[in-house]
Design a protein around this motif. Structure first.
Motif, PDB file in Angstrom:
ATOM      1  N   VAL A 162       0.863  -1.180   0.000  1.00 19.19           N
ATOM      2  CA  VAL A 162       0.000   0.000   0.000  1.00 19.19           C
ATOM      3  C   VAL A 162       0.901   1.232   0.000  1.00 19.19           C
ATOM      4  O   VAL A 162       1.871   1.309   0.756  1.00 19.19           O
ATOM      5  CB  VAL A 162      -0.921   0.037   1.233  1.00 19.19           C
ATOM      6  CG1 VAL A 162      -1.870   1.240   1.153  1.00 19.19           C
ATOM      7  CG2 VAL A 162      -1.723  -1.249   1.349  1.00 19.19           C
ATOM      8  N   SER A 163       0.571   2.175  -0.847  1.00 17.24           N
ATOM      9  CA  SER A 163       1.331   3.408  -0.971  1.00 17.24           C
ATOM     10  C   SER A 163       0.449   4.596  -0.600  1.00 17.24           C
ATOM     11  O   SER A 163      -0.740   4.617  -0.916  1.00 17.24           O
ATOM     12  CB  SER A 163       1.819   3.567  -2.422  1.00 17.24           C
ATOM     13  OG  SER A 163       2.164   4.897  -2.716  1.00 17.24           O
ATOM     14  N   ARG A 164       1.046   5.581   0.065  1.00 18.93           N
ATOM     15  CA  ARG A 164       0.287   6.787   0.393  1.00 18.93           C
ATOM     16  C   ARG A 164      -0.072   7.581  -0.860  1.00 18.93           C
ATOM     17  O   ARG A 164      -1.003   8.375  -0.845  1.00 18.93           O
ATOM     18  CB  ARG A 164       1.089   7.656   1.361  1.00 18.93           C
ATOM     19  CG  ARG A 164       1.161   7.071   2.766  1.00 18.93           C
ATOM     20  CD  ARG A 164       1.774   8.034   3.755  1.00 18.93           C
ATOM     21  NE  ARG A 164       3.192   8.210   3.529  1.00 18.93           N
ATOM     22  CZ  ARG A 164       3.966   9.032   4.240  1.00 18.93           C
ATOM     23  NH1 ARG A 164       3.440   9.759   5.218  1.00 18.93           N
ATOM     24  NH2 ARG A 164       5.253   9.142   3.992  1.00 18.93           N
ATOM     25  N   GLU A 165       0.664   7.352  -1.943  1.00 21.29           N
ATOM     26  CA  GLU A 165       0.399   8.072  -3.196  1.00 21.29           C
ATOM     27  C   GLU A 165      -0.477   7.301  -4.173  1.00 21.29           C
ATOM     28  O   GLU A 165      -1.226   7.896  -4.946  1.00 21.29           O
ATOM     29  CB  GLU A 165       1.721   8.392  -3.893  1.00 21.29           C
ATOM     30  CG  GLU A 165       2.609   9.376  -3.175  1.00 21.29           C
ATOM     31  CD  GLU A 165       3.882   9.605  -3.958  1.00 21.29           C
ATOM     32  OE1 GLU A 165       3.882  10.477  -4.849  1.00 21.29           O
ATOM     33  OE2 GLU A 165       4.872   8.895  -3.690  1.00 21.29           O
ATOM     34  N   PHE A 166      -0.374   5.968  -4.145  1.00 22.09           N
ATOM     35  CA  PHE A 166      -1.035   5.165  -5.175  1.00 22.09           C
ATOM     36  C   PHE A 166      -1.963   4.093  -4.612  1.00 22.09           C
ATOM     37  O   PHE A 166      -2.487   3.272  -5.363  1.00 22.09           O
ATOM     38  CB  PHE A 166       0.023   4.504  -6.072  1.00 22.09           C
ATOM     39  CG  PHE A 166       0.949   5.487  -6.728  1.00 22.09           C
ATOM     40  CD1 PHE A 166       0.521   6.264  -7.788  1.00 22.09           C
ATOM     41  CD2 PHE A 166       2.240   5.647  -6.255  1.00 22.09           C
ATOM     42  CE1 PHE A 166       1.368   7.179  -8.391  1.00 22.09           C
ATOM     43  CE2 PHE A 166       3.103   6.566  -6.852  1.00 22.09           C
ATOM     44  CZ  PHE A 166       2.667   7.339  -7.923  1.00 22.09           C
ATOM     45  N   GLY A 167      -2.183   4.102  -3.310  1.00 25.41           N
ATOM     46  CA  GLY A 167      -3.039   3.079  -2.735  1.00 25.41           C
ATOM     47  C   GLY A 167      -2.488   1.687  -2.986  1.00 25.41           C
ATOM     48  O   GLY A 167      -1.279   1.452  -2.871  1.00 25.41           O
ATOM     49  N   SER A 168      -3.360   0.763  -3.374  1.00 26.88           N
ATOM     50  CA  SER A 168      -2.961  -0.636  -3.572  1.00 26.88           C
ATOM     51  C   SER A 168      -2.676  -0.981  -5.033  1.00 26.88           C
ATOM     52  O   SER A 168      -2.563  -2.157  -5.374  1.00 26.88           O
ATOM     53  CB  SER A 168      -4.072  -1.562  -3.040  1.00 26.88           C
ATOM     54  OG  SER A 168      -4.148  -1.525  -1.634  1.00 26.88           O
ATOM     55  N   TRP A 169      -2.555   0.035  -5.892  1.00 24.91           N
ATOM     56  CA  TRP A 169      -2.459  -0.225  -7.332  1.00 24.91           C
ATOM     57  C   TRP A 169      -1.044   0.003  -7.858  1.00 24.91           C
ATOM     58  O   TRP A 169      -0.786   0.956  -8.593  1.00 24.91           O
ATOM     59  CB  TRP A 169      -3.436   0.652  -8.103  1.00 24.91           C
ATOM     60  CG  TRP A 169      -4.855   0.564  -7.646  1.00 24.91           C
ATOM     61  CD1 TRP A 169      -5.581   1.537  -7.052  1.00 24.91           C
ATOM     62  CD2 TRP A 169      -5.736  -0.567  -7.759  1.00 24.91           C
ATOM     63  NE1 TRP A 169      -6.858   1.106  -6.787  1.00 24.91           N
ATOM     64  CE2 TRP A 169      -6.987  -0.187  -7.212  1.00 24.91           C
ATOM     65  CE3 TRP A 169      -5.591  -1.842  -8.273  1.00 24.91           C
ATOM     66  CZ2 TRP A 169      -8.074  -1.057  -7.164  1.00 24.91           C
ATOM     67  CZ3 TRP A 169      -6.674  -2.711  -8.220  1.00 24.91           C
ATOM     68  CH2 TRP A 169      -7.890  -2.311  -7.676  1.00 24.91           C
ATOM     69  N   LEU A 170      -0.106  -0.852  -7.497  1.00 29.68           N
ATOM     70  CA  LEU A 170       1.257  -0.711  -7.993  1.00 29.68           C
ATOM     71  C   LEU A 170       1.810  -2.047  -8.490  1.00 29.68           C
ATOM     72  O   LEU A 170       1.721  -3.061  -7.791  1.00 29.68           O
ATOM     73  CB  LEU A 170       2.189  -0.186  -6.892  1.00 29.68           C
ATOM     74  CG  LEU A 170       2.090   1.300  -6.538  1.00 29.68           C
ATOM     75  CD1 LEU A 170       3.013   1.615  -5.359  1.00 29.68           C
ATOM     76  CD2 LEU A 170       2.439   2.181  -7.736  1.00 29.68           C
ATOM     77  N   PHE A 171       2.388  -2.023  -9.678  1.00 29.19           N
ATOM     78  CA  PHE A 171       3.228  -3.119 -10.130  1.00 29.19           C
ATOM     79  C   PHE A 171       4.640  -2.856  -9.611  1.00 29.19           C
ATOM     80  O   PHE A 171       5.101  -1.708  -9.616  1.00 29.19           O
ATOM     81  CB  PHE A 171       3.297  -3.178 -11.659  1.00 29.19           C
ATOM     82  CG  PHE A 171       2.031  -3.645 -12.315  1.00 29.19           C
ATOM     83  CD1 PHE A 171       1.341  -4.741 -11.840  1.00 29.19           C
ATOM     84  CD2 PHE A 171       1.551  -2.999 -13.447  1.00 29.19           C
ATOM     85  CE1 PHE A 171       0.181  -5.193 -12.466  1.00 29.19           C
ATOM     86  CE2 PHE A 171       0.406  -3.436 -14.082  1.00 29.19           C
ATOM     87  CZ  PHE A 171      -0.285  -4.531 -13.579  1.00 29.19           C
ATOM     88  N   LEU A 172       5.327  -3.910  -9.207  1.00 25.94           N
ATOM     89  CA  LEU A 172       6.668  -3.772  -8.663  1.00 25.94           C
ATOM     90  C   LEU A 172       7.694  -4.494  -9.526  1.00 25.94           C
ATOM     91  O   LEU A 172       7.413  -5.528 -10.122  1.00 25.94           O
ATOM     92  CB  LEU A 172       6.735  -4.342  -7.247  1.00 25.94           C
ATOM     93  CG  LEU A 172       5.852  -3.679  -6.184  1.00 25.94           C
ATOM     94  CD1 LEU A 172       5.939  -4.452  -4.876  1.00 25.94           C
ATOM     95  CD2 LEU A 172       6.256  -2.223  -5.976  1.00 25.94           C
ATOM     96  N   GLY A 173       8.876  -3.940  -9.560  1.00 27.56           N
ATOM     97  CA  GLY A 173      10.018  -4.588 -10.181  1.00 27.56           C
ATOM     98  C   GLY A 173      11.265  -4.178  -9.420  1.00 27.56           C
ATOM     99  O   GLY A 173      11.245  -3.204  -8.660  1.00 27.56           O
ATOM    100  N   SER A 174      12.343  -4.917  -9.594  1.00 25.68           N
ATOM    101  CA  SER A 174      13.559  -4.601  -8.839  1.00 25.68           C
ATOM    102  C   SER A 174      14.795  -4.720  -9.714  1.00 25.68           C
ATOM    103  O   SER A 174      14.837  -5.531 -10.655  1.00 25.68           O
ATOM    104  CB  SER A 174      13.692  -5.521  -7.621  1.00 25.68           C
ATOM    105  OG  SER A 174      13.710  -6.880  -8.007  1.00 25.68           O
ATOM    106  N   ILE A 175      15.777  -3.902  -9.389  1.00 24.46           N
ATOM    107  CA  ILE A 175      17.102  -3.986  -9.995  1.00 24.46           C
ATOM    108  C   ILE A 175      18.083  -4.255  -8.866  1.00 24.46           C
ATOM    109  O   ILE A 175      18.244  -3.427  -7.965  1.00 24.46           O
ATOM    110  CB  ILE A 175      17.489  -2.692 -10.737  1.00 24.46           C
ATOM    111  CG1 ILE A 175      16.483  -2.373 -11.852  1.00 24.46           C
ATOM    112  CG2 ILE A 175      18.906  -2.816 -11.306  1.00 24.46           C
ATOM    113  CD1 ILE A 175      16.709  -1.017 -12.498  1.00 24.46           C
ATOM    114  N   PHE A 176      18.703  -5.422  -8.888  1.00 26.11           N
ATOM    115  CA  PHE A 176      19.782  -5.720  -7.954  1.00 26.11           C
ATOM    116  C   PHE A 176      21.076  -5.223  -8.598  1.00 26.11           C
ATOM    117  O   PHE A 176      21.281  -5.417  -9.801  1.00 26.11           O
ATOM    118  CB  PHE A 176      19.895  -7.223  -7.706  1.00 26.11           C
ATOM    119  CG  PHE A 176      18.850  -7.792  -6.788  1.00 26.11           C
ATOM    120  CD1 PHE A 176      17.526  -7.379  -6.847  1.00 26.11           C
ATOM    121  CD2 PHE A 176      19.185  -8.768  -5.861  1.00 26.11           C
ATOM    122  CE1 PHE A 176      16.554  -7.916  -6.007  1.00 26.11           C
ATOM    123  CE2 PHE A 176      18.228  -9.317  -5.016  1.00 26.11           C
ATOM    124  CZ  PHE A 176      16.911  -8.885  -5.084  1.00 26.11           C
TER     125      PHE A 176
END
Length: 376
Positions: A162-176
């Motif tokens: 959950v984001s304060r800016e986007f609520g529950s609508w986020l796709f996530l990805g990561s760069i190690f």
């Protein structure tokens, strides 16, 4: 790396992430990220992963970023907003139409996000001379805890970010990366006493706040589960044929979420509440063509039609009985079993008995025979 160099590199990462179409970017330390081994092991020991055997197989690498890649120094977490245009729960009132989870109504987000991650990672590698690896959620990365550690949001009581800016609508990805980047501060939990996401779940998939039993989750049942849908959950599925947005959609923090930009992930019009009557006629070739480029294609035609048949059985629409009867003779036992259940719900006892007398003697599959016998 000197502080000034690190600051410039961080500014470069932020700029390139925004240019690639990400809405938020934050950094966690790969070394100092807390291990999730204990909670992951509890989840697996309780059997809450259902038939997702890959979670057991990758548990050792999943618990901590450096278990996956020992040389990693920083994890760049990136997020893309996919906030819907309308209330995704409104479709649940239109029982003869299909409810498809918001995230699956456009191109496969794995492809979209991964392609943009590679853009950012490639530029970072060239700029810093560092090694990089990119991951979307098919990799053994616990993205939501890492996103919380990086400060993108917190894991709500529904276990999603959950984001304060986007609520529950986020796709996530990561760069190690092997680059040493200054980490951001973790985000604290802002759920308070709210339990809207827990209370709305149609199948009681949350044994406690912040815990999920995937075996009861409609997203798991319609996507990951390969066999017949357990009878105890079928009525509760309603017309949800791919995923479930209920716990996401009721989150109060969604009031801050913007609709996803058209250039990113605008929903396909033909996947906004398609008629069940159309979906029930899809053979394998038509299914593949219709869902080309969609994440829905991953589950295959038989599982998808199984889901549509459960929705048909819940529709109360006798006009769908004809298509269900055709599917009661489908080559797939999974489809035939779901068709029998739908017909049991749509037909009166006399009409169902006629079908039973005609079709049951031809059936060889034990699970389908059990469906025919359930009404007896």
């Amino acid at each position: 790396m000197r502080p000034a160099q690190a600051d410039r590199l961080r500014a470069f990462v932020d700029k390139e992430a925004r240019a690639a179409g990400f809405d938020a970017v934050a950094i966690a330390s790969a070394e100092r990220a807390p291990s999730r081994a204990a909670e992951l092991r509890h989840f697996l020991n309780e059997g809450r992963h259902g038939t997702m055997q890959w979670m057991e197989e990758t548990a050792e690498r999943r618990a901590h970023p450096r278990d996956l890649w020992p040389e990693a120094r920083s994890v760049i977490m990136l997020a893309m907003n996919y906030g819907p245009e309308d209330n995704p729960l409104a479709i649940l009132e239109h029982r003869s139409r299909a409810a498809i989870s918001v995230y699956a109504r456009n191109r496969d987000y794995h492809d979209v996000v991964k392609g943009r991650l590679k853009q950012v990672a490639g530029k970072l590698a060239a700029r810093a001379g560092a090694e990089v690896k990119v991951f979307v959620d098919t990799a053994p990365v616990m993205e939501k805890p890492l996103a919380r550690e990086a400060g993108l949001g917190w894991q709500g009581k529904h276990t999603n970010l959950v984001s304060r800016e986007f609520g529950s609508w986020l796709f996530l990805g990561s760069i190690f990366t092997t680059a040493e980047l200054a980490p951001d501060a973790p985000e604290r939990d802002h759920c308070g006493s709210c339990r809207a996401c827990l209370d709305i779940c149609p199948t009681d998939a949350f044994p406690a706040p912040y815990q999920l039993d995937a075996r009861r989750c409609i997203s798991y049942l319609t996507i990951e589960h390969k066999g017949p849908i357990p009878r105890e959950f079928r009525a509760a599925m309603g017309n949800r044929i791919y995923g479930c947005d209920d716990c996401l959609a009721v989150c109060p923090w969604n009031k801050f979420a913007r609709e996803a930009a058209e250039t990113k992930l605008r929903a396909r019009e033909d996947l906004n509440a398609p008629p069940l009557a159309d979906l029930l006629t899809l053979d394998d070739a038509a299914f593949r063509a219709f869902f080309s480029g969609s994440p829905i294609k991953r589950i295959g035609r038989d599982r998808f039609v199984r889901n549509a048949l459960i929705a048909a059985g819940n529709s109360g629409d006798p006009a769908l009985a004809g298509a269900c009867e055709v599917l009661a003779g489908d080559p797939s036992a999974l489809v035939r079993g779901a068709a029998v259940w739908a017909l049991e719900r749509l037909l009166d006892a006399e009409r169902f008995a006629v079908l039973d007398a005609r079709l049951r003697p031809r059936e060889k599959d034990a699970e389908v025979l059990a469906e025919w016998g359930a009404r007896s």
